[in-house]
Design a protein around this motif. Structure first.
Motif, PDB file in Angstrom:
ATOM      1  N   PHE A 183       0.817  -1.194   0.000  1.00 37.93           N
ATOM      2  CA  PHE A 183       0.000   0.000   0.000  1.00 37.93           C
ATOM      3  C   PHE A 183       0.859   1.256   0.000  1.00 37.93           C
ATOM      4  O   PHE A 183       0.359   2.337  -0.227  1.00 37.93           O
ATOM      5  N   ALA A 184       2.154   1.118   0.292  1.00 35.62           N
ATOM      6  CA  ALA A 184       3.007   2.285   0.196  1.00 35.62           C
ATOM      7  C   ALA A 184       3.115   2.777  -1.221  1.00 35.62           C
ATOM      8  O   ALA A 184       3.508   3.900  -1.466  1.00 35.62           O
ATOM      9  N   TRP A 185       2.777   1.934  -2.193  1.00 38.59           N
ATOM     10  CA  TRP A 185       2.907   2.320  -3.579  1.00 38.59           C
ATOM     11  C   TRP A 185       1.575   2.714  -4.199  1.00 38.59           C
ATOM     12  O   TRP A 185       1.483   2.862  -5.401  1.00 38.59           O
ATOM     13  N   LEU A 186       0.548   2.866  -3.373  1.00 37.22           N
ATOM     14  CA  LEU A 186      -0.768   3.107  -3.941  1.00 37.22           C
ATOM     15  C   LEU A 186      -1.142   4.567  -3.953  1.00 37.22           C
ATOM     16  O   LEU A 186      -2.248   4.911  -4.273  1.00 37.22           O
ATOM     17  N   SER A 187      -0.226   5.459  -3.587  1.00 39.51           N
ATOM     18  CA  SER A 187      -0.592   6.850  -3.520  1.00 39.51           C
ATOM     19  C   SER A 187      -0.169   7.645  -4.727  1.00 39.51           C
ATOM     20  O   SER A 187      -0.077   8.851  -4.683  1.00 39.51           O
ATOM     21  N   GLY A 188       0.105   7.018  -5.845  1.00 41.84           N
ATOM     22  CA  GLY A 188       0.412   7.755  -7.050  1.00 41.84           C
ATOM     23  C   GLY A 188       0.732   6.855  -8.193  1.00 41.84           C
ATOM     24  O   GLY A 188       0.658   5.654  -8.114  1.00 41.84           O
ATOM     25  N   THR A 211      -4.022  -7.116  -4.845  1.00 44.07           N
ATOM     26  CA  THR A 211      -4.682  -8.417  -4.823  1.00 44.07           C
ATOM     27  C   THR A 211      -4.148  -9.265  -3.681  1.00 44.07           C
ATOM     28  O   THR A 211      -4.903  -9.966  -2.988  1.00 44.07           O
ATOM     29  N   ARG A 212      -2.839  -9.181  -3.457  1.00 41.83           N
ATOM     30  CA  ARG A 212      -2.229  -9.930  -2.358  1.00 41.83           C
ATOM     31  C   ARG A 212      -2.800  -9.500  -1.007  1.00 41.83           C
ATOM     32  O   ARG A 212      -3.058 -10.337  -0.140  1.00 41.83           O
ATOM     33  N   PRO A 214       4.934  -0.093 -12.823  1.00 42.11           N
ATOM     34  CA  PRO A 214       4.360   0.054 -11.482  1.00 42.11           C
ATOM     35  C   PRO A 214       2.882  -0.287 -11.395  1.00 42.11           C
ATOM     36  O   PRO A 214       2.408  -0.714 -10.343  1.00 42.11           O
ATOM     37  N   VAL A 215       2.115  -0.099 -12.488  1.00 36.91           N
ATOM     38  CA  VAL A 215       0.682  -0.355 -12.419  1.00 36.91           C
ATOM     39  C   VAL A 215       0.414  -1.847 -12.225  1.00 36.91           C
ATOM     40  O   VAL A 215      -0.371  -2.254 -11.362  1.00 36.91           O
ATOM     41  N   VAL A 216       1.059  -2.673 -13.045  1.00 30.34           N
ATOM     42  CA  VAL A 216       0.894  -4.120 -12.920  1.00 30.34           C
ATOM     43  C   VAL A 216       1.334  -4.584 -11.537  1.00 30.34           C
ATOM     44  O   VAL A 216       0.649  -5.395 -10.884  1.00 30.34           O
ATOM     45  N   PHE A 217       2.450  -4.046 -11.076  1.00 26.39           N
ATOM     46  CA  PHE A 217       2.942  -4.427  -9.758  1.00 26.39           C
ATOM     47  C   PHE A 217       1.935  -4.062  -8.665  1.00 26.39           C
ATOM     48  O   PHE A 217       1.650  -4.858  -7.767  1.00 26.39           O
ATOM     49  N   THR A 218       1.389  -2.843  -8.733  1.00 24.63           N
ATOM     50  CA  THR A 218       0.453  -2.389  -7.711  1.00 24.63           C
ATOM     51  C   THR A 218      -0.802  -3.244  -7.690  1.00 24.63           C
ATOM     52  O   THR A 218      -1.336  -3.576  -6.620  1.00 24.63           O
ATOM     53  N   ILE A 219      -1.296  -3.623  -8.862  1.00 26.71           N
ATOM     54  CA  ILE A 219      -2.478  -4.483  -8.930  1.00 26.71           C
ATOM     55  C   ILE A 219      -2.197  -5.835  -8.274  1.00 26.71           C
ATOM     56  O   ILE A 219      -3.012  -6.368  -7.509  1.00 26.71           O
TER      57      ILE A 219
END
Length: 417
Positions: free
Chosen positions: A10-15, A368-369, A359-364
């Motif tokens: 979730f640290a990567w979900l802010s942008g 999901t995890r 980053p988008v694929v990674f964040t998804i």
């Protein structure tokens, strides 16, 4: 952050493009997932990695341009003349390999960080055999858990740094990593310690509220600017977390610990410290734009962090009870070893996934995890979820996926200009 000092997902979900995996953090990254995802630095030599700025600010647009340049180069390389039968077969083979690699990344990230999360909860909530110094049978030291993860992270970072650069010498002095190493240590400790007082599903959702301190730290440290949508999404996520945490179960007293004040204090310390860590790491990358890459950051931060953890273990006099406890309960030692290993493997999958698929694929994948980890924790550890809890979780994940979609559209709009 995860066990290796990397940002949790979730640290990567802010942008659109996040800060580097917080490297002290499955999880890491939880932690992981402690930390933050990285992207190739196309300006520097040796394919150096730079932090993904999902929080916004001055570095975000520059890194977006780098990602766009990589995509444009890829498109040019695949458009050199009309496709021949040979090239068509080669393209199909490449596409099949790409799908297989993506599946490997998905499985690797899920396996690493789901295992890491389960082991983390087992360590802090299992009733082990009581010992003379630990009569309650609960693992006595969250600090030791942080230490064990840092110890393995240093070994991995050393090997990667030597392989990439041929030397362990860093451009930045070691003391320059100390502020984010200290905050990373505090965040990791808070993440472990909170599990004695709150449930793992609540912790997972609480991490999403990290976007608020991240935005505050970004404005203070890096003078970052945020849109109205960023603030609205932060409010929705916070409301979802509050709804989840306040929806008490009437099933029994087992879930009453979810609302203990000390647990919320630990989670607050975790998200605030983690937010500071990512912003300070970005400050280091800006001060040394071509001299420091992700592996060196991982090495420098972990070297400082392990000194803090050793000092904390000595001052708190936790070493004797930990040694005694692990002697009586070798299963607890095994759990610690597994968290350290899965944190390290998760970090490697983070690097490869971000570099290969963005980053988008990674964040998804990581979002999901988080959803899967909540389900597993509920099943394995008997956490009761009410309708209010489910509604709060739906608010959080809905806002997260909307944010991913919005940032993706914004990036496409920039590319079309």
């Amino acid at each position: 952050t995860d066990g290796a000092g990397t940002h949790d997902s979730f640290a990567w979900l802010s942008g659109s493009t996040s800060h580097p995996a917080q490297v002290g953090s499955p999880a890491a990254a939880n932690e992981v997932l402690s930390h933050p995802p990285l992207v190739p630095d196309f300006r520097g030599a040796r394919g150096a990695m730079q932090p993904m700025d999902i929080q916004g600010g001055g570095a975000a647009s520059r890194r977006d341009e780098e990602l766009d340049a990589m995509e444009n180069e890829r498109m040019l390389n695949t458009a050199d003349g009309p496709p021949s039968p040979t090239r068509r077969v080669a393209a199909q083979t490449t596409e099949a390999k790409g799908v297989a690699n993506l599946a490997l990344c998905f499985i690797g990230l899920q396996a690493s960080y789901l295992t890491w999360g389960i082991m983390q909860e087992k360590i802090m909530t299992t009733q082990f055999e009581p010992t003379p110094l630990v009569p309650d049978g609960i693992f006595p030291s969250a600090t030791f858990c942080v230490f064990s993860n840092r110890f393995l992270a240093i070994i991995v970072a050393t090997l990667l740094t030597l392989k990439t650069h041929g030397t362990m010498k860093l451009a930045a002095p070691l003391w320059y990593f100390s502020p984010c190493a200290l905050s990373n240590t505090i965040s990791s400790w808070g993440q472990y310690a909170a599990l004695k007082y709150v449930s793992f599903p609540l912790q997972v959702l609480f991490k999403s509220a990290k976007v608020i301190p991240v935005m505050l730290m970004g404005k203070v440290i890096n003078k970052a600017q945020y849109s109205v949508s960023d603030y609205l999404e932060a409010v929705v996520i916070t409301c979802g977390v509050a709804t989840f945490s306040l929806s008490k179960s009437s099933a029994g007293a087992a879930d009453q610990t979810e609302t203990k004040t000390f647990g919320f204090m630990m989670l607050t310390a975790y998200i605030c410290s983690d937010a500071f860590t990512s912003q300070w790491q970005d400050k280091i990358y800006k001060a040394y734009p071509k001299q420091i890459d992700s592996y060196q950051m991982m090495f420098g931060v972990n070297c400082s962090a392990i000194l803090f953890t050793i000092g904390a273990l000595v001052i708190s006099m936790e070493i004797p009870p930990v040694v005694e406890f692990l002697t009586y309960n070798p299963t607890a030692l095994l759990y610690n070893i597994i968290t350290a290993i899965t944190s390290a493997t998760g970090q490697l999958f983070i690097f490869y996934t971000i570099k290969s698929y963005g980053p988008v694929v990674f964040t998804i994948i990581m979002t999901t995890r988080q959803m899967i980890s909540m389900v597993l924790s509920t099943i394995l550890f008997g956490h009761a979820l009410t309708m209010g809890s489910c509604f709060g979780a739906a608010l959080v994940f809905g806002a997260v996926f909307y944010r991913i979609h919005r940032k993706r559209l914004e990036k496409r709009a920039r590319s079309a200009r």
